[in-house]
Design a protein around this motif. Structure first.
Motif, mmCIF file in Angstrom:
data_model
loop_
_atom_site.group_PDB
_atom_site.id
_atom_site.type_symbol
_atom_site.label_atom_id
_atom_site.label_comp_id
_atom_site.label_asym_id
_atom_site.label_seq_id
_atom_site.Cartn_x
_atom_site.Cartn_y
_atom_site.Cartn_z
ATOM 1 N N ARG A 244 3.292 -4.731 3.191
ATOM 2 C CA ARG A 244 4.182 -3.598 3.346
ATOM 3 C C ARG A 244 3.405 -2.306 3.086
ATOM 4 N N ALA A 245 3.766 -1.250 3.773
ATOM 5 C CA ALA A 245 3.153 0.063 3.549
ATOM 6 C C ALA A 245 4.258 1.085 3.314
ATOM 7 N N VAL A 246 4.063 1.927 2.320
ATOM 8 C CA VAL A 246 5.000 3.006 2.006
ATOM 9 C C VAL A 246 4.243 4.313 2.187
ATOM 10 N N VAL A 247 4.625 5.084 3.183
ATOM 11 C CA VAL A 247 3.939 6.334 3.519
ATOM 12 C C VAL A 247 4.729 7.510 2.962
ATOM 13 N N LEU A 248 4.159 8.189 1.976
ATOM 14 C CA LEU A 248 4.831 9.301 1.301
ATOM 15 C C LEU A 248 3.880 10.490 1.274
ATOM 16 N N THR A 249 3.701 11.085 2.437
ATOM 17 C CA THR A 249 2.717 12.156 2.608
ATOM 18 C C THR A 249 3.364 13.531 2.774
ATOM 19 N N GLY A 250 4.610 13.652 2.338
ATOM 20 C CA GLY A 250 5.266 14.947 2.417
ATOM 21 C C GLY A 250 6.198 15.070 3.609
ATOM 22 N N ALA B 13 6.269 -9.517 -11.520
ATOM 23 C CA ALA B 13 6.251 -10.449 -10.390
ATOM 24 C C ALA B 13 4.806 -10.827 -10.070
ATOM 25 N N SER B 14 4.426 -12.047 -10.354
ATOM 26 C CA SER B 14 3.049 -12.470 -10.118
ATOM 27 C C SER B 14 2.718 -12.423 -8.634
ATOM 28 N N GLY B 15 1.486 -12.105 -8.349
ATOM 29 C CA GLY B 15 1.038 -12.032 -6.967
ATOM 30 C C GLY B 15 1.248 -10.679 -6.317
ATOM 31 N N THR B 16 1.893 -9.754 -7.033
ATOM 32 C CA THR B 16 2.115 -8.417 -6.473
ATOM 33 C C THR B 16 0.840 -7.597 -6.586
ATOM 34 N N GLU B 17 0.399 -7.032 -5.480
ATOM 35 C CA GLU B 17 -0.786 -6.176 -5.464
ATOM 36 C C GLU B 17 -0.389 -4.809 -4.914
ATOM 37 N N VAL B 18 -0.565 -3.780 -5.738
ATOM 38 C CA VAL B 18 -0.202 -2.420 -5.338
ATOM 39 C C VAL B 18 -1.476 -1.590 -5.203
ATOM 40 N N THR B 19 -1.693 -1.036 -4.031
ATOM 41 C CA THR B 19 -2.846 -0.180 -3.776
ATOM 42 C C THR B 19 -2.347 1.210 -3.438
ATOM 43 N N TRP B 20 -2.886 2.195 -4.115
ATOM 44 C CA TRP B 20 -2.485 3.596 -3.940
ATOM 45 C C TRP B 20 -3.605 4.322 -3.199
ATOM 46 N N VAL B 21 -3.293 4.803 -2.014
ATOM 47 C CA VAL B 21 -4.283 5.423 -1.143
ATOM 48 C C VAL B 21 -4.169 6.949 -1.185
ATOM 49 N N LEU B 22 -5.289 7.609 -1.480
ATOM 50 C CA LEU B 22 -5.374 9.073 -1.459
ATOM 51 C C LEU B 22 -6.300 9.495 -0.325
ATOM 52 N N ARG B 23 -5.917 10.546 0.369
ATOM 53 C CA ARG B 23 -6.788 11.073 1.417
ATOM 54 C C ARG B 23 -7.978 11.815 0.817
ATOM 55 N N ARG B 24 -7.733 12.492 -0.261
ATOM 56 C CA ARG B 24 -8.799 13.273 -0.891
ATOM 57 C C ARG B 24 -9.869 12.351 -1.459
ATOM 58 N N GLY B 25 -11.061 12.894 -1.587
ATOM 59 C CA GLY B 25 -12.188 12.085 -2.019
ATOM 60 C C GLY B 25 -12.260 11.837 -3.509
ATOM 61 N N VAL B 26 -11.500 12.606 -4.301
ATOM 62 C CA VAL B 26 -11.493 12.422 -5.756
ATOM 63 C C VAL B 26 -10.057 12.409 -6.235
ATOM 64 N N VAL B 27 -9.842 11.872 -7.430
ATOM 65 C CA VAL B 27 -8.490 11.827 -7.982
ATOM 66 C C VAL B 27 -7.995 13.226 -8.298
ATOM 67 N N GLY B 28 -8.891 14.081 -8.826
ATOM 68 C CA GLY B 28 -8.534 15.472 -9.082
ATOM 69 C C GLY B 28 -7.285 15.609 -9.930
ATOM 70 N N ASP B 29 -6.331 16.447 -9.453
ATOM 71 C CA ASP B 29 -5.117 16.718 -10.234
ATOM 72 C C ASP B 29 -3.944 15.862 -9.774
ATOM 73 N N THR B 30 -4.219 14.703 -9.191
ATOM 74 C CA THR B 30 -3.166 13.839 -8.672
ATOM 75 C C THR B 30 -2.104 13.529 -9.717
ATOM 76 N N VAL C 273 0.845 -1.190 0.000
ATOM 77 C CA VAL C 273 0.000 0.000 0.000
ATOM 78 C C VAL C 273 0.880 1.239 0.000
ATOM 79 N N VAL C 274 0.629 2.166 -0.920
ATOM 80 C CA VAL C 274 1.325 3.450 -0.978
ATOM 81 C C VAL C 274 0.351 4.532 -0.539
ATOM 82 N N VAL C 275 0.727 5.307 0.458
ATOM 83 C CA VAL C 275 -0.122 6.377 0.966
ATOM 84 C C VAL C 275 0.506 7.723 0.591
ATOM 85 N N GLY C 276 -0.241 8.583 -0.109
ATOM 86 C CA GLY C 276 0.279 9.890 -0.493
ATOM 87 C C GLY C 276 -0.098 10.256 -1.906
ATOM 88 N N SER C 277 0.033 11.546 -2.238
ATOM 89 C CA SER C 277 -0.387 11.997 -3.563
ATOM 90 C C SER C 277 0.624 12.898 -4.260
#
Length: 445
Positions: A298-304, A221-238, A199-203
């Motif tokens: 695993r979690a990767v937190v990239l929130t600034g 790599a089979s079995g790899t699942e990547v989830t990208w988490v945004l705090r904002r409610g819409v994708v917007g200008d991400t 999981v990647v957290v940040g925009s």
């Protein structure tokens, strides 16, 4: 000791700190650069695998180039260096020329006035600065300075995953266990996550960089699942400005991240504001304020990042209450209103603090604002050095044109509107071949 005989202390031997030293020398002032790391540009080395989206022509300070020119050094050719290439080809040679004026493994623990704490006004400006430092062995000492330029940046103070600005419950423990990190993974680190749920957290640009790298891992790599988490409610200008961005590499960053999402390599989750990180062995569960849960290995937190103001606590500061940037500059760099290209030229006048002789420059001058260009910092330190040398005319002549991002509605909005807000956002993104970032020349920091 007469204050004029004292050095100007520069905190941090990064791109802006080293450039400040070069400008001070050119003005006949003696710099003393204090670097907490063991090598010059230690923070840049921390993201050395990342390619900058500023070209070499925008990554070399003019005064530094003149100083290096005396050694036969030549500016690198056109191109977009990685952080390590920037350090090897320019920053390390610059530090070598400065020689003993740069002290390594020297952490600044506090800055004050000689014999004056924060409360005392009488005779305050007549006293030199006192800088308390700690070396690698833990030994404490202090030195005096005529002025202090804080170019310590923000790399050492990453923002947490917690949506309220505090570490989410369990976040510290997960970081200590090595299953949650606050830095963009290197290619080797990303490859090691193959076959796992990440999981990647940040925009911002760091998140874009991580998403691109992990998306490539998921492709092979089979079995790899990547989830990208945004705090904002819409994708917007991400995804940034795309081809409208004047920095082609920055625009390409967003385009490549979007391609990873469109290809199904990365799943996006919006409106997810992390409240807790539950851990069961090496398995994590991110819990949102609304009760949603995301399982991960695993979690990767990239929130600034945010500035470390702790060692300035005995000095008098005038900082914006929102961004923690110099008040005179804050309105210009607010990510809710501007792109890094819409910032007006600025220098010593905007960076000065109520404590005479103290200046915040570089990334730290932007407080919690997310995007900063190296050439902005070069102009900042040129102006500050001129001011300290008494050349007020040169200090006031700040001329700089920054590239536009092509994005509106900054990255700091709670729920970004579907229509862009007036101004321009800092999350720019047009064309490259490798992972990119920005915080300095910018890095995703």
């Amino acid at each position: 000791m007469v204050q004029d005989e004292l050095p100007v202390v520069v905190v941090g031997a990064g791109p802006q700190g080293l450039a400040a030293a070069a400008h001070l020398l050119e003005r006949g002032l003696e710099p003393l650069v204090l670097e907490a790391g063991e090598v010059p540009a230690a923070a840049v080395r921390g993201w050395g695998h990342v390619r900058l989206f500023s070209p070499w022509t925008e990554l070399v300070d003019p005064a530094s180039a003149r100083l290096l020119g005396s050694t036969g050094w030549q500016a690198p050719p056109e191109g977009y260096p990685t952080g390590d290439e920037w350090a090897d080809g320019y920053l390390a040679p610059l530090a070598d020329v400065l020689g003993a004026r740069v002290r390594y493994s020297t952490r600044v623990a506090g800055v004050s006035r000689r014999g004056r704490d924060r409360l005392v006004s009488a005779g305050r400006a007549d006293q030199p600065f006192v800088v308390h430092v700690v070396d690698a062995a833990g030994a404490e000492s202090r030195l005096e300075a005529r002025a202090v330029i804080d170019a310590s940046g923000t790399w050492g103070s990453p923002n947490p995953a917690g949506a309220d600005g505090l570490p989410a419950l369990g976040e510290r423990a997960a970081a200590q266990a090595g299953v949650l990190g606050h830095r963009p993974p290197t290619p080797a680190e990303a490859a090691a996550m193959g076959g796992r749920r990440v999981v990647v957290v940040g925009s911002g640009h760091s998140a874009l960089t991580a998403v691109i790298g992990l998306g490539e891992v998921a492709r092979t790599a089979s079995g790899t699942e990547v989830t990208w988490v945004l705090r904002r409610g819409v994708v917007g200008d991400t995804f940034g400005g795309g081809r409208a961005d004047e920095l082609a590499q920055r625009g390409q960053l967003g385009l490549r991240a979007k391609a990873a999402v469109d290809a199904g390599l990365v799943r996006m989750v919006t409106g997810f504001r992390v409240e807790a990180v539950d851990r069961d062995g090496d398995t994590l569960t991110l819990v949102a304020e609304d009760g949603r849960r995301l399982a991960a290995d695993r979690a990767v937190v990239l929130t600034g990042f945010r500035p470390d103001l702790s060692f300035l606590s005995e000095l008098r500061l005038d900082l914006d209450p929102v961004l923690q940037a110099p008040r005179a500059l804050a309105a210009e760099v607010d990510p809710n209103l501007h792109s890094c290209g819409s910032v007006s030229p600025h220098g010593a006048a905007e960076l000065a603090q109520p404590e005479p002789g103290l200046y915040l420059v570089g990334m730290k001058s932007y407080g919690r604002a997310p995007t900063f260009l190296a050439m902005t910092g070069f102009e900042q330190v040129r102006s500050v050095a001129a001011k300290l040398a008494g050349d007020h005319g040169a200090a006031a002549r700040v001329e700089l044109r920054l590239p536009e991002t092509g994005v509106c509605g900054g990255s700091g909005l709670f729920d970004a509107p579907e229509q862009p807000a007036p101004g321009g956002g800092c999350c720019g993104s047009p064309a490259s071949t490798g992972p990119e970032l920005v915080t300095l020349g910018a890095p995703g920091a």
